[in-house]
Design an enzyme around this catalytic site. Structure first.
Site, short mmCIF file in Angstrom:
data_model
loop_
_atom_site.label_atom_id
_atom_site.label_comp_id
_atom_site.label_asym_id
_atom_site.label_seq_id
_atom_site.Cartn_x
_atom_site.Cartn_y
_atom_site.Cartn_z
N TYR A 58 -6.28 6.27 4.92
CA TYR A 58 -6.64 5.10 3.73
C TYR A 58 -5.88 3.83 4.09
O TYR A 58 -6.27 2.70 4.15
CB TYR A 58 -6.41 5.72 2.10
CG TYR A 58 -6.20 4.39 1.44
CD1 TYR A 58 -7.49 4.07 1.00
CD2 TYR A 58 -5.06 3.98 0.88
CE1 TYR A 58 -7.24 2.84 -0.12
CE2 TYR A 58 -4.68 3.10 0.29
CZ TYR A 58 -5.97 2.51 -0.60
OH TYR A 58 -5.95 1.41 -1.14
N ASP B 139 -10.59 5.75 -1.00
CA ASP B 139 -9.55 6.36 -1.79
C ASP B 139 -10.40 7.11 -2.98
O ASP B 139 -11.46 6.96 -3.03
CB ASP B 139 -8.54 5.48 -2.36
CG ASP B 139 -8.75 4.60 -3.32
OD1 ASP B 139 -10.22 4.39 -3.72
OD2 ASP B 139 -7.93 3.82 -3.74
N GLU C 228 0.81 -1.18 0.08
CA GLU C 228 0.02 -0.15 -0.08
C GLU C 228 0.84 1.34 -0.13
O GLU C 228 0.55 2.35 -0.57
CB GLU C 228 -0.72 0.10 1.16
CG GLU C 228 -2.19 -1.04 1.12
CD GLU C 228 -3.18 -0.63 -0.17
OE1 GLU C 228 -3.12 0.32 -0.63
OE2 GLU C 228 -3.81 -1.60 -0.49
#
Ligand code: SF4
Length: 367
Positions: free
Chosen positions: A126, A144, A43
């Site tokens: 997020y 997102d 991520e």
């Protein structure tokens, strides 16, 4: 959308994901659990970069540092070197800091809740929600830009970004299932990047088309709504090209802090919003008399057409006043330089524009 419809969205997305979800190095479809270290690393790497770019980096990192403990023990320089090419080095530094903190504060295991994850360096809302959902099965609302687009289209939601973000999250929360929240989050990420694209979404391939109000109305591309860009204000100020008898021009250094801090300039008044030329002229007279002591010179001053320069937050018009100083003066203002030596001084582009305009000469106008 009623309750039944809300579960419908989650069910349809999960079935679609089972059929169409991609296998990626950091996510194996159908795996009961994902390693939080892998989820976190991928991520962070994926921020502002594509899956294709990230894949080889992810694989290299996992090979070099198979666990978060290995990464925490690695010298920062090694991490920065391996990160080269992914850009945004602050993220690589935070990566290392976060690995160290996971070891120091959490005994080498990532914490399992969104809240605790958020407390780690480099982990924003997020990423915290994504790790909590994908690695720990927490029904966290992952949101997102891609997911915002899907949600606003589903509802033809009129609120504008960025102010409406909390409302969009609340809408998204209504669909987030307790069952397989991680797979559900990933299904939305995939749908957003492959099907529900910003332009020309592939609605005929979309598993939640029947639930989509924007599809029904045919105005999918109108969502999400964005706040109109702010109009930049226009500021104006006089700038002084003061020349002495030797043909030298007066320069001064700008304050260290603020715009163009520490750079050289031709003296100018504060850059603020001013109404018109009359405002500027009276200020010119004041500055010359009070700050510089050039009372008589104003009569022979000339001006050229203003210079326009655009900064991030405003447009600036500088109105040059060309003044021949008959008397020598010094004080804090006094750095005299010949125009051919300007390159030895840190003159910003804006000021070189002023110099050029004055040198062009033919546009010189009387006051
Ligand atoms: S139907 Fe089209 S606009 Fe609606 S969610 Fe699916 S892809 Fe997006």
């Amino acid at each position: 959308m009623g309750n039944a419809k809300m579960t419908e969205v989650a069910d349809a997305m999960l079935s679609w994901y089972d059929e169409n979800g991609r296998d990626l190095p950091w996510r194996i479809k159908g795996a009961p659990h994902h390693d939080p270290y892998h989820v976190w690393l991928s991520e962070i790497m994926l921020q502002q970069t594509t899956v294709v770019t990230v894949k080889p980096y992810f694989e290299k990192f996992i090979q070099l540092w198979p666990t978060v403990k290995d990464m925490a023990c690695a010298p920062l320089d090694d991490i920065l070197t391996q990160w080269a090419g992914l850009g945004y080095y602050a993220r690589a530094r935070n990566l290392h800091k976060c690995a160290e903190e996971v070891c120091r504060k959490w005994g080498g295991e990532f914490p399992a809740t969104e809240e605790d994850l958020l407390s780690l360096p480099g982990i924003g809302p997020y990423t915290a929600a994504a790790i909590a959902a994908i690695a720990f099965d927490e029904a966290a609302v992952v949101i997102d830009g891609n997911i915002e687009r899907i949600v606003t289209r589903l509802y033809r939601f009129d609120g504008t970004l960025p102010a409406a973000r909390p409302d969009i999250k609340a809408l998204a929360a209504q669909h987030t299932p307790n069952n397989r929240p991680g797979d559900y989050a990933q299904s939305l990420m995939d749908l957003g990047s492959r099907i529900c694209k910003p332009k020309k979404p592939l609605c005929h391939e979309c598993p939640i088309q029947v639930n989509c109000a924007a599809f029904e109305a045919g105005d999918m591309e109108q969502f999400p709504k964005k706040a109109p860009k702010k109009v930049k204000p226009t500021r104006r100020a006089p700038v002084f090209w003061i020349e002495n008898e030797r043909g030298e021009v007066l320069l001064r250094r700008r304050e260290e802090t603020g715009l163009l801090g520490g750079m050289m300039e031709f003296p100018s008044a504060d850059w603020v919003e001013r109404e018109d030329k009359a405002d500027i002229l009276s200020e010119v007279a004041e500055i010359l008399a009070e700050d510089v002591g050039l009372v008589n010179e104003l009569k022979s001053a000339k001006t050229v057409t203003p210079i326009k320069h655009t900064f991030t937050h405003f447009h600036l018009y500088l109105h040059p006043y060309i003044i021949r100083a008959e008397t020598e003066f010094g004080g804090n203002w006094a750095v005299w330089a010949r125009p051919e030596d300007f390159r030895d001084y840190a003159l910003p582009t804006l000021m070189t524009k002023v110099a050029k305009k004055v040198a062009e000469g033919q546009e010189v106008l009387p006051l």
